[in-house]
Design a protein around this motif. Structure first.
Motif, PDB file in Angstrom:
ATOM      1  N   CYS A   1     -13.823  45.400 -25.932  1.00 55.86           N
ATOM      2  CA  CYS A   1     -12.971  46.518 -25.070  1.00 55.86           C
ATOM      3  C   CYS A   1     -13.676  47.661 -25.248  1.00 55.86           C
ATOM      4  CB  CYS A   1     -11.654  46.511 -26.030  1.00 55.86           C
ATOM      5  SG  CYS A   1     -10.416  47.567 -25.472  1.00 55.86           S
ATOM      6  N   ALA A   2     -13.588  48.572 -24.082  1.00 52.60           N
ATOM      7  CA  ALA A   2     -14.222  49.712 -23.858  1.00 52.60           C
ATOM      8  C   ALA A   2     -13.411  51.008 -23.463  1.00 52.60           C
ATOM      9  CB  ALA A   2     -15.414  49.702 -22.727  1.00 52.60           C
ATOM     10  N   HIS A   3     -13.114  51.897 -24.268  1.00 50.87           N
ATOM     11  CA  HIS A   3     -12.246  53.101 -24.103  1.00 50.87           C
ATOM     12  C   HIS A   3     -13.081  54.221 -23.228  1.00 50.87           C
ATOM     13  CE1 HIS A   3      -9.081  51.254 -26.389  1.00 50.87           C
ATOM     14  NE2 HIS A   3     -10.150  50.922 -27.367  1.00 50.87           N
ATOM     15  N   ARG A   4     -12.872  54.475 -22.177  1.00 55.58           N
ATOM     16  CA  ARG A   4     -13.863  55.372 -21.416  1.00 55.58           C
ATOM     17  C   ARG A   4     -12.910  56.434 -20.402  1.00 55.58           C
ATOM     18  NH1 ARG A   4     -14.733  53.317 -15.953  1.00 55.58           N
ATOM     19  NH2 ARG A   4     -13.406  51.668 -15.493  1.00 55.58           N
ATOM     20  N   TRP A   5     -13.623  57.660 -20.327  1.00 55.32           N
ATOM     21  CA  TRP A   5     -12.992  58.425 -19.587  1.00 55.32           C
ATOM     22  C   TRP A   5     -13.687  58.503 -18.009  1.00 55.32           C
ATOM     23  CZ3 TRP A   5      -9.442  62.285 -21.035  1.00 55.32           C
ATOM     24  CH2 TRP A   5      -8.993  62.149 -22.301  1.00 55.32           C
ATOM     25  N   ALA A   6     -12.850  58.424 -17.113  1.00 52.16           N
ATOM     26  CA  ALA A   6     -13.246  58.203 -15.731  1.00 52.16           C
ATOM     27  C   ALA A   6     -12.450  58.925 -14.773  1.00 52.16           C
ATOM     28  CB  ALA A   6     -13.248  56.713 -15.380  1.00 52.16           C
ATOM     29  N   PHE A   7     -12.971  59.230 -13.577  1.00 50.62           N
ATOM     30  CA  PHE A   7     -12.099  60.004 -12.438  1.00 50.62           C
ATOM     31  C   PHE A   7     -11.715  59.137 -11.564  1.00 50.62           C
ATOM     32  CE2 PHE A   7     -16.633  61.013 -11.561  1.00 50.62           C
ATOM     33  CZ  PHE A   7     -16.717  60.556 -10.303  1.00 50.62           C
ATOM     34  N   PRO A   8     -10.465  58.746 -10.991  1.00 55.13           N
ATOM     35  CA  PRO A   8      -9.937  58.003 -10.197  1.00 55.13           C
ATOM     36  C   PRO A   8     -10.333  58.211  -8.661  1.00 55.13           C
ATOM     37  CG  PRO A   8      -8.243  59.379 -10.997  1.00 55.13           C
ATOM     38  CD  PRO A   8      -9.422  59.846 -11.653  1.00 55.13           C
ATOM     39  N   ARG A   9     -10.826  59.358  -8.278  1.00 58.39           N
ATOM     40  CA  ARG A   9     -10.816  59.779  -6.894  1.00 58.39           C
ATOM     41  C   ARG A   9     -11.838  60.925  -7.091  1.00 58.39           C
ATOM     42  NH1 ARG A   9      -6.258  61.725  -8.278  1.00 58.39           N
ATOM     43  NH2 ARG A   9      -5.487  64.007  -7.936  1.00 58.39           N
ATOM     44  N   TRP A  10     -12.565  61.272  -5.938  1.00 57.32           N
ATOM     45  CA  TRP A  10     -13.725  62.100  -6.107  1.00 57.32           C
ATOM     46  C   TRP A  10     -13.055  63.725  -6.216  1.00 57.32           C
ATOM     47  CZ3 TRP A  10     -18.094  59.744  -6.789  1.00 57.32           C
ATOM     48  CH2 TRP A  10     -18.130  58.395  -6.269  1.00 57.32           C
ATOM     49  N   GLY A  11     -13.641  64.234  -7.045  1.00 53.00           N
ATOM     50  CA  GLY A  11     -13.264  65.418  -7.427  1.00 53.00           C
ATOM     51  C   GLY A  11     -11.949  65.667  -8.447  1.00 53.00           C
TER      52      GLY A  11
ATOM     53  N   GLY B   1     -21.866  56.669 -20.498  1.00 53.30           N
ATOM     54  CA  GLY B   1     -21.614  56.838 -21.837  1.00 53.30           C
ATOM     55  C   GLY B   1     -20.549  57.795 -22.246  1.00 53.30           C
ATOM     56  N   TYR B   2     -19.635  58.303 -21.170  1.00 53.34           N
ATOM     57  CA  TYR B   2     -18.651  58.906 -21.526  1.00 53.34           C
ATOM     58  C   TYR B   2     -17.409  57.751 -21.845  1.00 53.34           C
ATOM     59  CZ  TYR B   2     -19.960  63.020 -19.100  1.00 53.34           C
ATOM     60  OH  TYR B   2     -20.648  64.050 -18.779  1.00 53.34           O
ATOM     61  N   ALA B   3     -17.776  57.046 -23.134  1.00 51.92           N
ATOM     62  CA  ALA B   3     -16.893  55.996 -23.568  1.00 51.92           C
ATOM     63  C   ALA B   3     -17.178  55.718 -25.095  1.00 51.92           C
ATOM     64  CB  ALA B   3     -17.240  54.936 -22.798  1.00 51.92           C
ATOM     65  N   ASP B   4     -16.541  54.749 -25.631  1.00 49.46           N
ATOM     66  CA  ASP B   4     -16.992  54.136 -26.960  1.00 49.46           C
ATOM     67  C   ASP B   4     -18.026  53.008 -26.763  1.00 49.46           C
ATOM     68  OD1 ASP B   4     -15.232  52.502 -26.159  1.00 49.46           O
ATOM     69  OD2 ASP B   4     -13.826  52.765 -28.009  1.00 49.46           O
ATOM     70  N   MET B   5     -17.853  52.402 -25.702  1.00 46.48           N
ATOM     71  CA  MET B   5     -18.838  51.086 -25.671  1.00 46.48           C
ATOM     72  C   MET B   5     -19.509  51.384 -24.449  1.00 46.48           C
ATOM     73  SD  MET B   5     -18.772  49.077 -28.445  1.00 46.48           S
ATOM     74  CE  MET B   5     -19.373  47.518 -27.777  1.00 46.48           C
ATOM     75  N   VAL B   6     -20.949  50.731 -23.957  1.00 41.50           N
ATOM     76  CA  VAL B   6     -21.528  50.836 -22.825  1.00 41.50           C
ATOM     77  C   VAL B   6     -22.181  49.482 -22.896  1.00 41.50           C
ATOM     78  CG1 VAL B   6     -23.602  52.047 -23.613  1.00 41.50           C
ATOM     79  CG2 VAL B   6     -22.906  51.961 -21.153  1.00 41.50           C
ATOM     80  N   ARG B   7     -22.178  48.630 -21.732  1.00 47.41           N
ATOM     81  CA  ARG B   7     -22.972  47.471 -21.583  1.00 47.41           C
ATOM     82  C   ARG B   7     -24.437  47.794 -20.823  1.00 47.41           C
ATOM     83  NH1 ARG B   7     -21.052  42.396 -21.597  1.00 47.41           N
ATOM     84  NH2 ARG B   7     -20.152  43.220 -23.574  1.00 47.41           N
ATOM     85  N   VAL B   8     -25.290  47.429 -21.544  1.00 45.13           N
ATOM     86  CA  VAL B   8     -26.702  47.910 -20.868  1.00 45.13           C
ATOM     87  C   VAL B   8     -27.244  46.441 -20.426  1.00 45.13           C
ATOM     88  CG1 VAL B   8     -29.188  48.623 -21.308  1.00 45.13           C
ATOM     89  CG2 VAL B   8     -27.075  49.679 -22.639  1.00 45.13           C
ATOM     90  N   PRO B   9     -27.728  46.126 -19.154  1.00 46.47           N
ATOM     91  CA  PRO B   9     -28.020  44.989 -18.618  1.00 46.47           C
ATOM     92  C   PRO B   9     -29.208  44.396 -19.196  1.00 46.47           C
ATOM     93  CG  PRO B   9     -27.548  46.632 -16.712  1.00 46.47           C
ATOM     94  CD  PRO B   9     -27.707  47.503 -18.246  1.00 46.47           C
ATOM     95  N   HIS B  10     -30.325  45.101 -19.994  1.00 44.77           N
ATOM     96  CA  HIS B  10     -31.543  44.501 -20.540  1.00 44.77           C
ATOM     97  C   HIS B  10     -31.958  45.436 -21.573  1.00 44.77           C
ATOM     98  CE1 HIS B  10     -35.394  42.701 -20.671  1.00 44.77           C
ATOM     99  NE2 HIS B  10     -35.079  41.735 -19.925  1.00 44.77           N
ATOM    100  N   SER B  11     -32.335  44.769 -22.759  1.00 47.55           N
ATOM    101  CA  SER B  11     -32.677  45.238 -23.832  1.00 47.55           C
ATOM    102  C   SER B  11     -33.892  46.062 -23.668  1.00 47.55           C
ATOM    103  CB  SER B  11     -32.937  44.497 -24.812  1.00 47.55           C
ATOM    104  OG  SER B  11     -33.961  43.243 -24.560  1.00 47.55           O
ATOM    105  N   ARG B  12     -34.585  46.109 -22.727  1.00 50.08           N
ATOM    106  CA  ARG B  12     -35.928  46.767 -22.437  1.00 50.08           C
ATOM    107  C   ARG B  12     -35.649  48.238 -22.152  1.00 50.08           C
ATOM    108  NH1 ARG B  12     -37.403  47.670 -16.739  1.00 50.08           N
ATOM    109  NH2 ARG B  12     -39.715  47.607 -17.337  1.00 50.08           N
ATOM    110  N   TYR B  13     -34.330  48.473 -21.767  1.00 51.27           N
ATOM    111  CA  TYR B  13     -34.014  49.961 -21.801  1.00 51.27           C
ATOM    112  C   TYR B  13     -33.592  50.762 -22.945  1.00 51.27           C
ATOM    113  CZ  TYR B  13     -34.012  48.605 -16.839  1.00 51.27           C
ATOM    114  OH  TYR B  13     -34.449  47.925 -15.498  1.00 51.27           O
ATOM    115  N   LEU B  14     -33.558  50.036 -23.998  1.00 53.34           N
ATOM    116  CA  LEU B  14     -33.266  50.516 -25.337  1.00 53.34           C
ATOM    117  C   LEU B  14     -34.492  51.143 -25.990  1.00 53.34           C
ATOM    118  CD1 LEU B  14     -30.778  47.990 -26.466  1.00 53.34           C
ATOM    119  CD2 LEU B  14     -30.243  49.837 -25.177  1.00 53.34           C
ATOM    120  N   VAL B  15     -34.519  52.242 -26.396  1.00 52.53           N
ATOM    121  CA  VAL B  15     -35.520  52.971 -27.054  1.00 52.53           C
ATOM    122  C   VAL B  15     -35.054  53.310 -28.609  1.00 52.53           C
ATOM    123  CG1 VAL B  15     -37.168  55.015 -27.065  1.00 52.53           C
ATOM    124  CG2 VAL B  15     -36.535  53.809 -25.099  1.00 52.53           C
ATOM    125  N   PRO B  16     -35.625  52.672 -29.723  1.00 53.39           N
ATOM    126  CA  PRO B  16     -35.404  53.069 -31.015  1.00 53.39           C
ATOM    127  C   PRO B  16     -35.670  54.382 -31.471  1.00 53.39           C
ATOM    128  CG  PRO B  16     -36.482  51.077 -30.905  1.00 53.39           C
ATOM    129  CD  PRO B  16     -36.809  51.543 -29.691  1.00 53.39           C
TER     130      PRO B  16
END
Length: 356
Positions: A5-15, A135-150
């Protein structure tokens, strides 16, 4: 914590203002990785994303919808956190790893991506925080582990800002020719990215750094973080004043604003054979008499964030060298709307970092 489950902050329309949403997440598949967000930096480009596009000059605005963005949109591309779930094909990443996320995703297969420039992918460029939930959320799904930098022992809040402010500044200053202690380099715009550039230049170059910003607090901060001189570009005769103070010998200018006024200032400040690197996305049109390109023998270059390997290099540099640390303004994620308002009105010194 419920990793599905991801709790995120998003805008429903532009602006529109951001509001809280909750989404169910399937188990990660293939090379996917779930990252529990601990910190997410706030970038000035988020203001343009919230507005729906960038000012192209002449009343024209880019369309993020045509670029694949959908509503409601969750921004945030300076993401730091902890690996909490991995797909069955993931290797090289373990549960509990502390990482930052490279948000500029490519197809991973073309020649551009294979050389590490996923952010310039001509086939399938996607960004976390624009086309994919950021990342304006408590969870994010990254499509590939190559994009993670320790990040090792780096401070997580500061490391998160490397994913945009850090590598954008790093990539821009690396485009400058080698500088001596006699050379001046001007940094226009001392917000989060420009201030990062001042700090990185002071640690990696002998050049004299000239900070240019209308905000006296930002000019003062730039002097603390490595600038030798600081000027208000809005003062009468600013061009002449800056030129005189630098003996009319500014070798390079990096414009982190990218407005019509700042790009004009940049090309007029730089000496013959000098370089101008334009980074900012404020918008408008670039205007310059064509003969001046030849007469001044100018080099004018654009710089758009930087590659995945640049992020790895920057993390390694920060682990090896005691870099000057620009101010971080840590705020709870729930204050995101106020933080965006503060950013839009120039009330932020350094970088806002949100914490879920």
């Amino acid at each position: 914590m419920n990793y599905r489950c991801a709790h995120r902050w998003a805008f429903p329309r532009w602006g529109a203002a951001l509001s809280e949403h909750t989404d169910a997440l399937a188990a990660p598949s293939g090379h996917e990785v779930s990252v529990r967000v601990t910190h997410c930096g706030m970038c000035h480009s988020d203001l343009h994303i919230q507005a729906g596009g960038f000012d192209m000059g002449g009343g024209k605005l880019t369309s993020l919808e045509r670029a694949g963005a959908t509503l409601p949109l969750t921004m945030g591309h300076e993401i730091g956190g902890e690996v909490v779930e991995i797909g069955p094909e993931v290797s090289g990443v373990a549960l509990g790893d502390k990482v930052i996320v490279y948000p500029w995703l490519g197809c991973g297969q073309c020649a551009v991506c294979l050389r590490g420039d996923d952010h310039l992918c001509p086939r399938a460029a996607r960004n976390l925080g624009i086309q994919l939930p950021g990342g304006y959320a408590d969870m994010v799904r990254v499509p590939h582990s190559r994009y993670l930098v320790p990040i090792g022992t780096l401070e997580p809040a500061r490391a998160a800002t490397f994913a945009c402010a850090g590598i954008t500044a790093y990539g821009a200053i690396r485009k400058l020719n080698p500088m001596t202690a006699e050379d001046h380099v001007a940094i226009i715009g001392c917000g989060g990215v420009g201030m990062t550039a001042v700090a990185l230049l002071s640690a990696t170059s002998q050049a004299r750094i000239v900070a240019i910003d209308p905000d006296p607090a930002k000019r003062e901060a730039a002097l603390r973080y490595g600038a030798s001189l600081a000027f208000d570009p809005n003062e009468d005769g600013a061009l002449r004043t800056i030129g005189k103070a630098c003996n009319n010998d500014i070798a390079g200018v990096v414009d982190f604003v990218g407005a019509e006024s700042t790009s004009s200032l940049a090309v007029n400040l730089v000496r013959r054979t000098g370089q101008v690197v334009i980074v900012g996305l404020f918008g408008g049109e670039f205007r310059m008499p064509l003969p001046m390109f030849a007469i001044k023998s100018l080099q004018i270059t654009g710089s758009y964030v930087a590659g995945l390997e640049d992020l790895r290099e920057l993390v390694a540099l920060a682990q090896r060298v005691d870099l000057p640390q620009i101010p971080l303004d840590l705020r709870p994620l729930a204050s995101v709307n106020q933080a965006l308002d503060d950013l839009s009105h120039g009330r932020v010194i350094g970088r806002v970092v949100l914490q879920p």
